[in-house]
Design a protein around this motif. Structure first.
Motif, mmCIF file in Angstrom:
data_model
loop_
_atom_site.group_PDB
_atom_site.id
_atom_site.type_symbol
_atom_site.label_atom_id
_atom_site.label_comp_id
_atom_site.label_asym_id
_atom_site.label_seq_id
_atom_site.Cartn_x
_atom_site.Cartn_y
_atom_site.Cartn_z
ATOM 1 N N ARG B 227 -53.901 -2.448 20.826
ATOM 2 C CA ARG B 227 -52.532 -2.070 21.146
ATOM 3 C C ARG B 227 -51.675 -3.224 21.651
ATOM 4 N N ARG B 228 -52.310 -4.365 21.945
ATOM 5 C CA ARG B 228 -51.534 -5.484 22.497
ATOM 6 C C ARG B 228 -50.567 -6.065 21.465
ATOM 7 N N ALA B 229 -50.914 -5.923 20.176
ATOM 8 C CA ALA B 229 -50.141 -6.615 19.145
ATOM 9 C C ALA B 229 -48.785 -5.954 18.949
ATOM 10 N N PRO B 230 -47.707 -6.719 18.984
ATOM 11 C CA PRO B 230 -46.371 -6.142 18.805
ATOM 12 C C PRO B 230 -46.195 -5.433 17.459
ATOM 13 N N LEU B 231 -46.825 -5.975 16.398
ATOM 14 C CA LEU B 231 -46.650 -5.345 15.083
ATOM 15 C C LEU B 231 -47.156 -3.898 15.079
ATOM 16 N N VAL B 232 -48.168 -3.638 15.894
ATOM 17 C CA VAL B 232 -48.712 -2.282 15.969
ATOM 18 C C VAL B 232 -47.642 -1.318 16.486
ATOM 19 N N TRP B 233 -46.867 -1.787 17.455
ATOM 20 C CA TRP B 233 -45.800 -0.948 18.007
ATOM 21 C C TRP B 233 -44.668 -0.782 17.001
ATOM 22 N N GLY B 234 -44.473 -1.795 16.177
ATOM 23 C CA GLY B 234 -43.491 -1.660 15.098
ATOM 24 C C GLY B 234 -43.907 -0.581 14.115
ATOM 25 N N LEU B 235 -45.198 -0.559 13.784
ATOM 26 C CA LEU B 235 -45.710 0.475 12.888
ATOM 27 C C LEU B 235 -45.575 1.852 13.523
ATOM 28 N N ALA B 236 -45.865 1.907 14.821
ATOM 29 C CA ALA B 236 -45.727 3.191 15.525
ATOM 30 C C ALA B 236 -44.274 3.658 15.515
ATOM 31 N N ALA B 237 -43.359 2.716 15.727
ATOM 32 C CA ALA B 237 -41.929 3.062 15.698
ATOM 33 C C ALA B 237 -41.534 3.570 14.315
ATOM 34 N N PHE B 238 -42.031 2.904 13.288
ATOM 35 C CA PHE B 238 -41.769 3.322 11.909
ATOM 36 C C PHE B 238 -42.230 4.763 11.718
ATOM 37 N N PHE B 239 -43.464 5.034 12.122
ATOM 38 C CA PHE B 239 -44.054 6.359 11.951
ATOM 39 C C PHE B 239 -43.246 7.417 12.692
ATOM 40 N N LEU B 240 -42.970 7.152 13.956
ATOM 41 C CA LEU B 240 -42.295 8.168 14.790
ATOM 42 C C LEU B 240 -40.878 8.442 14.310
ATOM 43 N N VAL B 241 -40.131 7.378 14.019
ATOM 44 C CA VAL B 241 -38.747 7.569 13.583
ATOM 45 C C VAL B 241 -38.719 8.301 12.247
ATOM 46 N N ALA B 242 -39.626 7.934 11.342
ATOM 47 C CA ALA B 242 -39.673 8.607 10.038
ATOM 48 C C ALA B 242 -40.028 10.080 10.212
ATOM 49 N N LEU B 243 -40.956 10.360 11.113
ATOM 50 C CA LEU B 243 -41.361 11.750 11.353
ATOM 51 C C LEU B 243 -40.183 12.575 11.869
ATOM 52 N N VAL B 244 -39.499 12.032 12.875
ATOM 53 C CA VAL B 244 -38.350 12.741 13.442
ATOM 54 C C VAL B 244 -37.254 12.921 12.393
ATOM 55 N N ALA B 245 -37.018 11.872 11.617
ATOM 56 C CA ALA B 245 -35.981 11.942 10.581
ATOM 57 C C ALA B 245 -36.345 12.972 9.514
ATOM 58 N N ASN B 246 -37.603 13.013 9.125
ATOM 59 C CA ASN B 246 -38.025 14.007 8.128
ATOM 60 C C ASN B 246 -37.856 15.420 8.669
ATOM 61 N N LEU B 247 -38.211 15.602 9.923
ATOM 62 C CA LEU B 247 -38.044 16.922 10.535
ATOM 63 C C LEU B 247 -36.561 17.280 10.620
ATOM 64 N N GLY B 248 -35.759 16.286 11.002
ATOM 65 C CA GLY B 248 -34.326 16.541 11.174
ATOM 66 C C GLY B 248 -33.599 16.827 9.865
ATOM 67 N N THR B 249 -34.051 16.215 8.785
ATOM 68 C CA THR B 249 -33.354 16.398 7.507
ATOM 69 C C THR B 249 -34.014 17.477 6.654
ATOM 70 N N GLY B 250 -35.002 18.148 7.201
ATOM 71 C CA GLY B 250 -35.644 19.236 6.449
ATOM 72 C C GLY B 250 -36.542 18.753 5.330
ATOM 73 N N GLN B 251 -36.997 17.507 5.437
ATOM 74 C CA GLN B 251 -37.867 16.984 4.378
ATOM 75 C C GLN B 251 -39.342 17.014 4.777
ATOM 76 N N PHE B 252 -39.636 17.646 5.892
ATOM 77 C CA PHE B 252 -41.030 17.758 6.324
ATOM 78 C C PHE B 252 -41.597 19.064 5.781
ATOM 79 N N HIS B 253 -42.597 18.962 4.931
ATOM 80 C CA HIS B 253 -43.261 20.142 4.372
ATOM 81 C C HIS B 253 -44.758 19.906 4.484
ATOM 82 N N SER B 254 -45.343 20.471 5.510
ATOM 83 C CA SER B 254 -46.747 20.192 5.781
ATOM 84 C C SER B 254 -47.648 20.897 4.782
#
Lengths: 179, 355
Positions: B227-254
């Motif tokens: 977890r020390r590596a900054p790139l890992v947090w960038g990937l986490a940010a990518f994942f979280l923002v994309a997840l929230v955006a998909n949920l917000g725009t109705g594009q999340f279909h589990s």
């Protein structure tokens, strides 16, 4: 890169001359429209699509009339006849799927729709003149509601498994994506 | 987590921007779950250039042009543009080709893998397992002495030619000559407005250049440093923002079934992404990172990009790409050929200590 000796200056002058010639050529050809005589894939493709649509409308008109009159059995026989003349034609398969669905032969209808969509993805496109989304959506809805339950109750049944797999394929194609 | 320095925040920003843009571009017209997909974009662009005949996948993606030129502009602005290269050029070209083969069999690049996961597509899990596995194997190979070599500073402007080529592509985007193919149906006909796509591409290209953000690089750092590596947090940010955006725009279909642009062949999804992860570690970045590096003047990455275009053409022309129906036989053969290539390369490029 700053030109150094005489050789460099000659190269730069030649480069400028070629670039000016290129610009001039493009500008004059654009004005004269000569470039339009070359490849226009998009026009050819659009013409082919319209010709194809007209061909289908003419060739399958008897089938569509029979289907509209509710004579799906005769429509299927007519499709058999056309299928001998145009083997592997996707349009015949998609129309066959519609008739089989109305006759209650769901697994066969789904299989025919899958054959059609695999050959021509336009059938699942919303805006295509070839679109058959309503039929395919109905196949998926009925497939998920009836075939899924039957397959769950008979897990060893390969035919049901295959039919369900086909339903999932159509469902995925309706959902979109890069294809 | 510790305090982020300026570079760390830049990485977080790049990840978040990638996640948001990836979802919004799909909402604005790009194919479902494919708001950003470097491999799909390359296949589309190869089609537009006439390199394959799949009429449903022909569109010169402005995002692709933006990524590379955004990297160039950023590198030039911050004086980081360096013409460099000369290390294993042809193996890098072939590596680029097999990167696209692996992506085509999975149906998506590592960026799209994350976008599919955050849209609820559980078929992408197999790809994730493969990608992490491939990165791990690649790291083992690096540790064992496999090395394609580092590019050297080069005179003669070798690093200028990929940016020049993409400048030509930029010109083609605006000029729209008749020889440029354009799909009227299928995924090639689905695209966000051109200027928006181009602008987003330029912005992400610049951010990625400054931050050095890379999906496989993030996984590499996670395996090496946790977890020390900054790139890992960038990937986490990518994942979280994309997840929230998909949920917000109705594009999340589990779900596992009926997902857009996916198939149920988990084994080959995994193997395809294994190939991608492995190759990415050996050549120093995922397909997206290769574009950015090529924009910075890295001619070796430029060759990888050209290889990716060749791969994009081949997977469509030869029918290697997977579809919702599954992976074709020759797609499987191509993945195995890719694994042969990478194994042979590891054997040939390994520096063995003489004891």
């Amino acid at each position: 890169m700053i030109p150094g000796d005489r050789f460099d200056r000659v190269l730069v002058v030649l480069l400028l001359a070629v670039l000016l010639s290129l610009g001039g050529l493009l500008a004059t050809q654009a004005r004269s429209g000569a470039g339009a005589v070359t490849i226009d894939r998009n026009l050819e493709r659009d013409l082919a699509a319209r010709a194809r649509l007209a061909f289908f409308e003419q060739t399958y008109a008897p089938v569509l009339s029979l289907q509209a009159a509710g004579n799906d059995q005769q429509a299927l026989m007519k499709l058999e006849e056309l299928g001998r003349r145009y083997p592997g034609e996707a349009h015949g398969d998609i129309l066959r799927a519609a008739s089989l669905l109305r006759l209650g032969a769901l697994p066969e209808a789904v299989a025919a729709a899958v054959r059609a969509v695999r050959r021509n993805g336009d059938y699942v496109d919303r805006d295509s003149p070839f679109s058959q989304r309503p039929v395919i959506e109905q196949l998926v809805d009925e497939g998920l509601s009836s075939l899924a339950e039957k397959a769950r109750l008979a897990p060893g049944n390969a035919t049901l498994g295959e039919a369900l797999k086909n339903v999932y394929y159509l469902q995925s194609r309706l959902a979109g994506g890069c294809e | 987590m510790g305090r982020f320095d300026r570079h760390g925040w830049l990485i977080l920003l790049a990840g978040a921007a990638l996640g948001l843009a990836g979802v919004m571009l799909a909402a604005w017209g790009n194919p479902e779950n494919s708001g950003i997909c470097v491999s799909c974009f390359i296949e589309n662009s190869a089609g537009a250039l006439g390199l394959h005949g799949n009429e449903r996948m022909q569109y010169l993606r402005p995002e692709l042009v933006g990524f590379l030129l955004g990297g160039t502009l950023s590198a030039a602005l911050f004086r980081e543009f360096r013409s460099r290269g000369g290390s294993a050029p042809l193996p890098r070209f072939v590596s680029g080709l097999f990167l696209i083969v692996g992506c085509a069999v999975f149906i998506g690049c590592p960026i799209k893998l994350v976008l599919r996961l955050t849209a609820g597509d559980w078929t992408a899990v197999a790809g994730l397992v493969g990608l992490v596995g491939g990165v791990w194997v690649g790291l083992r190979c690096l540790a064992a002495g496999v090395h394609f070599g580092s590019g050297r500073r080069q005179s003669g402007g070798s690093g200028l030619w990929l940016p020049a080529l993409f400048l030509l592509f930029l010109g083609l985007l605006f000029w729209q000559p008749t020889f440029l193919a354009l799909s009227a149906s299928g995924s090639g006909a689905q695209h966000a407005p051109m200027l928006i796509s181009l602008g987003v591409g330029l912005g992400l290209g610049g951010l990625a250049q400054r931050s050095r953000f890379c999906i496989t690089g993030s996984l590499r750092d996670l395996l090496l440093m946790g977890r020390r590596a900054p790139l890992v947090w960038g990937l986490a940010a990518f994942f979280l923002v994309a997840l929230v955006a998909n949920l917000g725009t109705g594009q999340f279909h589990s779900g596992y079934y009926g997902q857009p642009g996916s198939h149920l062949d988990a084994l080959w999804s995994g193997l395809g992404m294994l190939l991608v992860g492995w190759v990415s570690v050996l050549i120093g970045g995922c397909p997206f990172r290769q574009l950015i590096k090529a924009g910075e003047g890295d001619a070796d990455a430029g060759l990888a990009v050209l290889g990716m275009f060749a791969g994009g053409a081949l997977v469509q022309a030869w029918g290697l790409a997977a579809t919702a129906a599954g992976v074709p036989l020759f797609g499987k053969v191509a993945v195995l050929c890719g694994l042969v290539f990478v194994l042979v390369s590891c054997l040939l490029f390994r520096e063995r200590s003489s004891t």
